[in-house]
Design an enzyme around this catalytic site. Structure first.
Site, PDB file in Angstrom:
ATOM      1  CD  GLU A  87      35.448  47.543  50.781  1.00 54.94           C
ATOM      2  OE1 GLU A  87      36.262  47.357  50.046  1.00 54.94           O
ATOM      3  OE2 GLU A  87      34.511  47.220  51.188  1.00 54.94           O
ATOM      4  NE  ARG A 128      29.282  44.894  43.763  1.00 55.60           N
ATOM      5  CZ  ARG A 128      28.763  45.864  43.005  1.00 55.60           C
ATOM      6  NH1 ARG A 128      28.446  46.226  42.070  1.00 55.60           N
ATOM      7  NH2 ARG A 128      28.039  47.329  44.163  1.00 55.60           N
ATOM      8  NE  ARG A 163      40.209  49.077  38.555  1.00 55.55           N
ATOM      9  CZ  ARG A 163      41.278  49.473  38.372  1.00 55.55           C
ATOM     10  NH1 ARG A 163      41.867  48.294  38.218  1.00 55.55           N
ATOM     11  NH2 ARG A 163      41.295  50.414  37.847  1.00 55.55           N
ATOM     12  CB  THR A 182      25.078  45.186  47.631  1.00 55.60           C
ATOM     13  OG1 THR A 182      25.854  44.865  47.933  1.00 55.60           O
ATOM     14  CG2 THR A 182      25.296  45.369  46.243  1.00 55.60           C
ATOM     15  CD  GLU A 196      34.019  48.013  42.554  1.00 53.22           C
ATOM     16  OE1 GLU A 196      33.333  48.403  42.496  1.00 53.22           O
ATOM     17  OE2 GLU A 196      33.696  47.222  42.778  1.00 53.22           O
TER      18      GLU A 196
END
Lengths: 771, 184
Positions: free
Chosen positions: A233, A311, A343, A442, A715
């Site tokens: 990512e 998270r 993930r 988020t 996920e």
């Protein structure tokens, strides 16, 4: 017959089984004149670089260049948010960091020459653990907070309390395709970078930054990835940057391929977490208040550590109502690889902690853990600790009770008790755990996507969208969405490689959001084209446009299917009538927001739910175990592509199982990542899989407000594997008599062995004391 | 003073049914020969250390890890890669290899990177044992890592291919798959 919701094979399946599907690194041998790169690494966790001598390397056969900071035409900086990530560092920040790159005619020549670069360093003290980081106040973030009610007062008033600490290990991604990039100057003079990246737009941004050019001079293409799982990512950018700088300097294609050792020692992992908690509860096991601290080992630079810590904090509740809670999260800076997305993105670490807490409560009260979990479930009308209503809370109990039935939980629990009564050295355990996972980035601005759908005058269709294909079946789903929306056959649609010059300013394919966001954008683009075509068809068929039906490559009046036009013929007519046959589509998730200052908001568009039951058998003398049976019921809404979703659920579970049982990241006293090969870092193979794996997708689960009623699936299933860890605790419990079980995480056979020994010694001690 | 390097050995072997003559340094692996000299990129480079199985090819019909096999040692022998598996089977039987059809249809793959190795190990198993049990499939493929799937569909695909190869009706798949128009 629509293709939407049909179990179809992966879009690249044919290419995969014949070996013709190309990955980034497969392009290298096909490029005449490509040069190869190899990193020069330094074996210190932290050190100041005092001199770099490249003379011997440059004199080696086949060597073209040794790249260093002086060769960067733009900014020597990779950090996507904070500028704390130099590509060529002046101070080594983790063991084995690359400080220079050798470019040569062959990979072998580059590799041999890399060993001849002499780097003089002055070693510096390093931070090698979360505890040391806390003690030395070495942090990447400020303390982050979420609060509901008065946790202190609730704890003080609670009839019972437990407190403890849990270390949750990291995880190496081990995508089978290691990181790779190939940069070349294309025929029009643009920098074209083929990259195994989940985030082509960010790779484009970083390449443009290091080259010192605007983004319109850089094109990034992501053909497909051999797995990514979050590891590509952010961390694909460095290799693309190295390849681009070298390609510009040499005027020829340059490829970077990390070998497995480099991929495991240069790139970040799932964040290890240290949790400290205190929980108050009543005699029925209901949680009354909690104080939780979550420290994440973020490694040497910020990367995505802050949203990952958030998270974890968002998922400290999992499916449970905690009336009063204070949760603090903070990223710790250590001299390790920069830990990154994986993930679940912190969610799994938060969820393991609350499930661990619930088991401790149950064993303190000598209640079945299953019952304690049920008693704490969210009910309709509840809000999370950050103030978001738990929509569909009833779905938790619906899944739970359906799974208890389909897995014959009660019958098997009784069978297990009978087995354990007559088996002193092998014990079985069983556990059921739920999952509630918030869907959306988020960071609200990431929740947007674009698509470019093209219909050619022969009726054939190309779909471009901002998402990348890493094996998860996104292209397959996007083709289904396009075929259904345009009313054409699947074989009329092609998914194009992801390119930044087709769809710009895209978000990473991450946060499980690929099909939600891109699917909605593809759908809108197709709807716009279809509405243009409907006008043409209406004129041709002499009916109102609103009565024209598009289905399976045929276009007809709703009430007269026999008067069908062929879609291809209609496309031709539309072209001749000067009607546009292509459209962009754009989507942004509505109504999401989060205020960091108050720690409240509605960060998620919705929640994905699931539950799993796992049964395990454990050997007393070795701690070795085997998973006898796993039953899963998971909520994917109305599945766009059931075979793809089944694969995501099964694969996510096994990956979670690996994280929680086998995969142990070990850093030694020098800060060296000691488990840097697949001989020492153990992945689940066929031998470690559950003997029986039953997966069902929840029926009648339409999710309103998401593309065709579907739900994200990437996920959430990973966290179903927490049931395996809890089953292990249940089995360990059978070796002694009551009380809390401390079990390491990952719960390797070694860890389980020590937990059993502690248990049997405690039981022996209690017996002796009684005598 | 450096001594003149010895010339690269020249040798012949059968590659996907055709005899090829190549030269490669004595220390090069079969994997390097296939990918970088022969351009056969279907053979994947996963770990270079014999841990992952992605580079599996058939040597005289048996699976070997091409990253641990020195190229010169295949002189005079027969190598089958993923590019050759279907073609060889098509020449002999007039259709692609059943493991290719089964893996294509059954959702046994996601990113596809482990597939070439997985398929060649499966083909070798079926040649030796046309009626494997699920446990025998697990054992035969235990050296092939997959990071995406839960392996369940992989076992199903091999059992399915075995049934087709035996001329039996394959077991009903867990999920019905839309038929394909063309053959691989």
């Amino acid at each position: 017959m629509t293709v939407l919701g049909k179990a179809i094979a992966h879009e690249s399946a044919r290419g995969h089984v014949t070996g013709s599907a190309l990955y980034t690194n497969d392009l290298l041998p096909r490029r005449g004149g490509a040069a190869y790169a190899w990193p020069v690494t330094v074996p210190h966790a932290r050190a100041r670089i005092t001199a770099v001598d490249t003379a011997a390397a440059l004199a080696a056969p086949g060597v073209l260049l040794v790249l260093g900071a002086g060769d960067v035409p733009g900014e020597n900086e990779l950090g996507p948010s904070r500028r704390d990530e130099p590509l060529f560092p002046s101070e080594v920040q983790f063991f084995g960091q690359a400080v220079a790159w050798v470019i040569a005619e062959t990979e072998e020549a580059a590799k041999l020459a890399a060993g001849r670069v002499v780097v003089d360093v002055e070693p510096l003290p390093a931070v090698l653990s979360i505890e040391q980081g806390i003690a030395e106040e070495s942090y990447l973030t400020e303390p982050l907070f979420m609060r509901r009610g008065d946790a202190e007062a609730a704890l003080a008033a609670a009839p019972r309390r437990v407190s403890g600490e849990l270390f949750v290990g990291g995880q190496e991604h081990v995508y089978l395709e290691t990181n790779a990039a190939l940069a070349e100057i294309d025929d029009s003079g643009h920098m074209l970078v083929h990259s195994s990246t989940q985030h082509p737009s960010e790779t484009q941004e970083i390449v443009a930054r290091v080259l010192g050019v605007s983004r319109n001079r850089v094109v990034v293409q992501a053909l497909r990835m051999g797995g990514a799982f979050g590891g590509k990512e952010v961390q694909a950018n460095a290799w693309a940057a190295v390849a681009a700088i070298a390609a510009l300097k040499l005027g020829r294609p340059v490829g970077v391929r990390l070998d497995r050792h480099h991929d495991m020692t240069l790139t970040g992992k799932r964040h290890p977490f240290l949790a400290r908690f205190e929980v108050g509860f009543d005699d029925d096991g209901r949680i009354l208040g909690a104080k939780v601290e979550l420290f994440a080992d973020g490694g040497w630079c910020l990367d995505l550590t802050e949203p990952i810590v958030y998270r974890a904090m968002f998922h400290i509740d999992n499916c449970y109502r905690i009336p009063a809670i204070t949760v603090m999260g903070r990223g710790v800076r250590t001299n390790k690889t920069s830990q990154t997305a994986f993930r679940g993105f912190g969610g799994p670490q938060g969820m393991v902690v609350i499930e661990d807490i619930l088991d401790r409560i149950a064993r303190t009260l000598e209640l079945p853990p299953r019952l304690v979990r049920e008693r704490n479930f969210y009910r309709e009308g509840d809000e999370t600790h950050y103030g978001q209503p738990v929509r569909d809370a009833a779905r938790i109990e619906r899944i739970w009770s359906a799974l208890l039935r389909s897995s014959s939980y009660d019958t098997r629990r009784a069978e297990i008790e009978r087995f354990n009564a007559t088996s002193p050295h092998a014990k079985r355990g069983i556990a059921i755990t739920p999952v509630k996972f918030g869907i959306s980035f988020t960071a609200t601005f990431y929740n947007q996507a674009g698509a470019l759908v093209i219909v050619y005058a022969d009726g054939s269709v190309q779909v471009n969208h901002g998402g990348t294909e890493m094996g998860q079946g996104l292209h397959t789903k996007m083709m289904q969405v396009a075929a259904h929306t345009l009313g054409v056959r699947l074989d009329q649609v092609r998914a194009m490689p992801t390119r930044t010059d087709k769809v710009p300013n895209t978000s990473a394919t991450a946060a499980s959001s690929g099909s939600d966001l891109n699917g909605a954008a593809v759908k809108r683009a197709c709807e716009s084209i279809r509405s243009n075509l409907a006008e043409v068809a209406a004129a041709e068929l002499a009916v109102p446009a609103c009565t024209v039906v598009f289905e399976d490559g045929q276009v007809f009046p709703r009430d007269e299917p026999s008067r069908a036009l062929d879609f291809s013929a209609l496309a031709r007519k539309a072209y001749l009538a000067r009607v546009p046959l292509f459209s962009s589509g754009y989507y942004r998730t509505p109504e999401i927001h989060f205020d960091k200052a108050t720690g409240t908001g509605k960060p998620f568009h919705y929640f994905a739910y699931g539950a799993a039951v796992t049964e395990v058998e454990v050997d007393r003398f070795t701690g070795a175990y085997s998973f006898r049976r796993v039953d899963i019921l998971h909520d994917v809404g109305d599945s766009l592509s059931p075979l793809v979703d089944l694969g995501q659920v099964e694969g996510g579970f096994i990956q979670g199982l690996g994280w929680l049982t086998l995969e142990e990241c070990v850093w030694d006293a020098r800060g060296r990542f000691a488990t840097s090969g697949l001989s020492t870092y153990k992945l689940p193979g066929l031998g470690e899989c559950p003997l029986e794996l039953n997966v069902a997708l929840l029926e009648k689960a339409t999710e309103p407000g998401v593309v065709y009623g579907s739900k994200a699936v990437g996920e959430p299933p990973l966290m179903l594997a927490i049931s395996a860890r809890e089953a292990l605790r249940d089995a360990v419990a059978q070796f002694g008599s009551g009380g809390i079980i401390e079990l390491g995480c990952p719960s390797t056979p070694e860890t389980v062995y020590f937990a059993i020994r502690e248990r049997t010694e405690a039981a022996g001690g209690a017996r002796r004391a009684a005598e | 003073m450096t001594s003149r390097p010895a010339p690269d050995p020249v040798f012949a072997f059968e590659l996907n049914g055709e005899t090829v003559t190549v030269s490669a340094p004595a220390h090069h692996t079969l994997l390097e020969l296939l990918r970088y000299r022969q351009g056969l990129t279907g053979t994947k480079q996963g770990c270079d250390k014999g841990d992952c199985g992605a580079c599996t090819v058939l040597l005289d019909g048996s699976p070997v890890l091409s990253c641990l096999t020195l190229a010169v040692t295949v002189a005079g022998r027969a190598v089958t890669t993923i590019e050759g598996l279907g073609a060889e089977h098509r020449r002999a039987e007039g259709r692609p290899h059943p493991v290719q059809e089964a893996f294509d249809r059954s959702g046994a793959l996601q990113c596809g990177f482990c597939q070439p190795g997985m398929l060649l190990s499966s083909a070798a198993l079926l040649r030796k044992n046309p009626s494997p049990t699920a446990d025998e499939v697990r054992a035969a493929l235990s050296g092939n890592l997959c990071r995406c799937t839960g392996y369940a569909q992989i076992i199903e695909a091999v059992l399915r291919a075995a049934a087709v190869e035996r001329g039996e009706d394959p077991p009903a798949p867990a999920w019905s798959i839309e038929p394909r128009d063309e053959e691989p």
